[in-house]
Design an enzyme around this catalytic site. Sequence first.
Site, short mmCIF file in Angstrom:
data_model
loop_
_atom_site.label_atom_id
_atom_site.label_comp_id
_atom_site.label_asym_id
_atom_site.label_seq_id
_atom_site.Cartn_x
_atom_site.Cartn_y
_atom_site.Cartn_z
N SER A 129 0.86 -1.19 0.00
CA SER A 129 0.00 0.00 0.00
C SER A 129 0.89 1.23 0.00
O SER A 129 2.03 1.18 0.48
CB SER A 129 -0.89 0.00 1.26
OG SER A 129 -1.54 1.25 1.43
N TYR B 159 -3.73 -1.35 9.89
CA TYR B 159 -3.55 -1.64 8.47
C TYR B 159 -2.22 -1.08 7.96
O TYR B 159 -1.44 -1.78 7.31
CB TYR B 159 -4.71 -1.06 7.67
CG TYR B 159 -4.59 -1.21 6.18
CD1 TYR B 159 -4.95 -2.41 5.56
CD2 TYR B 159 -4.11 -0.18 5.39
CE1 TYR B 159 -4.84 -2.55 4.18
CE2 TYR B 159 -4.00 -0.32 4.02
CZ TYR B 159 -4.36 -1.51 3.42
OH TYR B 159 -4.23 -1.65 2.06
#
Length: 252
Positions: free
Chosen positions: A141, A154
């Site tokens: 990410s 996350y």
Amino acid sequence: MPPETKRCAIVTGATSGIGEAIAEELAAQGYALFLVGRRQAQGAALTARLAANGTPARFLRADLSDRSASEAIVRDAVETFGRVDALINNAGLLCHGTAEETSDADWDQMMDVNLGAVFRLSRAALPALRRSGGSIVTIASDWALTGARGAVAYAVSKAAVAQLTRCMALDHASEGIRINAVCPGDTDTPMIAAGLTGDDRAARLASYGAQVPMGRVGTPQDVARVVAFLLSEAAGYMTGTLIPVDGGMTAG
């Protein structure tokens, strides 16, 4: 074991979004596909669609939080196609929340699925990749590269994936195994606007895109094409890299 076939790629999280786009892109590049996901109906439909276009494909329903799943996935892929040339670690979960808002259960789930499953499946695939001179690409990410508000578990899990990518790349470069990560920004997938449809979904995507230097959110195909590049000979001197596919967000 069957006779060896064309190059085989394992793709996790293959039943929607980025994983489905990766499967379709690699099919176009001539790979046989061993697809892994939790949604049986979607996996069967994708496999049938790929097979109708001439791509050898098999779907395995698996829960990557099951610590026995990784060895079974690699074993089944080798038994089906005779080899593994690429592992695409795409499966992952998103949990929003600051540290105070994140429960121990949420934290543990993020670390186990987003990081632990990547580690376990990569470890399981190494012997097969060593034989084929294959490659691993993990979907991280852009929050692996920058701080993030409101998604502490996350973001930390994806940052750890980035470090896992670097460390494994160094450990296995001399064996001919290349290991890289792609770091998408906001991408038009079911995860980004969960529960929204129609005008609400379009408005949400437009609001996210307005913050991106290139003026739009990414598409799953944007990410899939970079994955295919990293698996190709054109990227043959690249390992341990973290490539943002984020419309310029991390540049600022």
